[in-house]
Enzyme design. Sequence first.
Site, short mmCIF file in Angstrom:
data_model
loop_
_atom_site.label_atom_id
_atom_site.label_comp_id
_atom_site.label_asym_id
_atom_site.label_seq_id
_atom_site.Cartn_x
_atom_site.Cartn_y
_atom_site.Cartn_z
N THR A 99 0.81 -1.16 0.01
CA THR A 99 -0.08 -0.01 -0.18
C THR A 99 0.90 1.19 -0.07
OG1 THR A 99 -1.65 -1.25 1.28
CG2 THR A 99 -1.78 1.25 1.18
N LYS A 174 -7.73 1.47 -2.63
CA LYS A 174 -6.96 0.89 -1.18
C LYS A 174 -7.26 1.70 -0.22
CE LYS A 174 -4.64 -1.59 1.86
NZ LYS A 174 -5.15 -2.47 2.93
N LYS A 242 0.91 4.98 8.40
CA LYS A 242 1.47 5.34 6.97
C LYS A 242 0.21 5.42 5.81
CE LYS A 242 2.21 1.55 4.78
NZ LYS A 242 1.55 0.84 3.89
P1 NAP Z 1 5.66 -6.44 7.49
O1 NAP Z 1 5.41 -7.72 8.09
O2 NAP Z 1 6.45 -5.49 8.28
O3 NAP Z 1 6.94 -6.75 6.18
C1 NAP Z 1 7.24 -6.00 5.38
C2 NAP Z 1 8.00 -6.56 4.42
O4 NAP Z 1 8.56 -5.52 3.62
C3 NAP Z 1 9.32 -7.23 5.10
O5 NAP Z 1 9.50 -8.48 4.22
C4 NAP Z 1 10.42 -6.25 5.12
O6 NAP Z 1 11.68 -6.83 4.73
C5 NAP Z 1 10.07 -5.67 3.54
N1 NAP Z 1 10.61 -4.16 3.51
C6 NAP Z 1 10.22 -3.15 4.06
N2 NAP Z 1 11.02 -2.07 3.74
C7 NAP Z 1 11.99 -2.50 2.70
C8 NAP Z 1 13.07 -1.95 1.96
N3 NAP Z 1 13.43 -0.83 2.04
N4 NAP Z 1 13.93 -2.94 1.13
C9 NAP Z 1 13.66 -4.34 1.19
N5 NAP Z 1 12.37 -4.89 1.80
C10 NAP Z 1 11.82 -3.96 2.69
O7 NAP Z 1 4.40 -5.63 6.92
P2 NAP Z 1 3.01 -6.48 6.21
O8 NAP Z 1 1.93 -6.22 7.18
O9 NAP Z 1 3.40 -7.78 5.54
O10 NAP Z 1 2.70 -5.24 4.82
C11 NAP Z 1 3.47 -5.11 3.99
C12 NAP Z 1 2.50 -4.13 3.15
O11 NAP Z 1 1.26 -4.87 2.94
C13 NAP Z 1 2.22 -2.81 3.67
O12 NAP Z 1 2.30 -1.78 2.63
C14 NAP Z 1 1.16 -2.92 4.14
O13 NAP Z 1 0.44 -1.45 4.40
C15 NAP Z 1 0.17 -3.50 3.41
N6 NAP Z 1 -0.68 -4.39 3.94
C16 NAP Z 1 -0.93 -4.99 5.24
C17 NAP Z 1 -2.12 -5.57 5.47
C18 NAP Z 1 -1.66 -6.56 6.79
O14 NAP Z 1 -2.96 -6.87 7.55
N7 NAP Z 1 -0.88 -6.80 7.43
C19 NAP Z 1 -2.81 -5.95 4.93
C20 NAP Z 1 -3.11 -5.29 3.66
C21 NAP Z 1 -1.97 -4.68 3.35
P3 NAP Z 1 12.45 -7.28 6.51
O15 NAP Z 1 11.87 -8.79 6.62
O16 NAP Z 1 13.84 -7.27 6.10
O17 NAP Z 1 12.10 -6.19 7.29
#
Ligand code: NAP
Length: 298
Positions: A99, A174, A242
């Site tokens: 997102t 979104k 965010k």
């Molecule tokens: P998360 O568990 O914090 O995972 C984030 C991922 O992104 C990790 O693999 C992280 O790597 C990687 N990452 C972040 N910055 C990076 C960079 N600069 N270079 C390389 N890798 C990077 O978050 P998440 O919940 O999966 O969310 C991911 C996305 O989906 C976000 O945009 C969020 O808003 C969206 N989203 C989340 C949900 C939810 O319910 N969780 C639902 C819908 C949408 P590391 O492992 O090394 O930190």
Amino acid sequence: MKFMKRVGFIGLGLMGSGMSMNLLRAGFPLTVWNRTRSKMRPLLEAGAEGAGSPREVAERSDVVIDIVTDSPDVEEVLLGPNGVVHGAKPGTIVIDMSTISPAVTRRIAEELGKEGVRMLDAPVSGGDTGARNGTLSIMVGGDPETFEECLPLFQAMGKTITHVGGHGMGQTVKLCNQILVGLNMLAVAEALIFASKAGVDLERALAAVSGGAAGSWQLTNNGAKLLRGDLEPGFKVKDYLKDLRLIMEAATEMKLPLLGTSVVQQMYRSLDAEGLRQKGTQAVIRAVEEIARAKLLR
Ligand code: NAP
């Protein structure tokens, strides 16, 4: 079969780990990369190949999916020095499922387009459970032919898959979703503190209203977590902050007042001040409790 394309996957966090596993289960040949390499292990054990960088993922893939955190992170993995663009060939498709900002999305699509690389923005809703169960809602922006070509991939990860317009429109829809999520989560927290203060059995109250006109994903999933005192993330406070920032930036550009969403933003900011950034969005109950001078669970 037309679409046994090689798929690359970047970002194996709460969402990406489940989504990539579902692609593997559906039979797609998969190459994965994650910045923290240890998170690659379950995928490698399940049969995925590992790569050393986003660039290497692109070299070995026809379609590259990424789901990382914020706009600068997507720019880094796609356009940075070791980014996808340097390993992609003309015709490669990049699908960003994070997102991020609709405006940044359009800029990235343009940059990739200069190299003959096609892009879709395809953010998701449905939480980490939806990611694991393959039941996500996926809202897609980009050209319709590329969308059709990628449909089998989306079907492996989600249930409700909607093409909503050109580049950036997936992200815009979104953000609509995130307005709904936040106001709904705040409503769940306020309703539960009200029930608690009035002395109603909380389990029964939740059961009674869940099936009625006020039933919702937030109520069923995060409401139940709150009754267990569970503040662990499906979706982290820091990531929702965010999204609130992205909503307000887009609204400011449109000169559009969003009163309810502003209240939600201030509530989540107070969670940040409390040091609750890494908790799940249901932690808004802490801000509600603070204002109410009352505890949900006694
Ligand atoms: P998360 O568990 O914090 O995972 C984030 C991922 O992104 C990790 O693999 C992280 O790597 C990687 N990452 C972040 N910055 C990076 C960079 N600069 N270079 C390389 N890798 C990077 O978050 P998440 O919940 O999966 O969310 C991911 C996305 O989906 C976000 O945009 C969020 O808003 C969206 N989203 C989340 C949900 C939810 O319910 N969780 C639902 C819908 C949408 P590391 O492992 O090394 O930190």
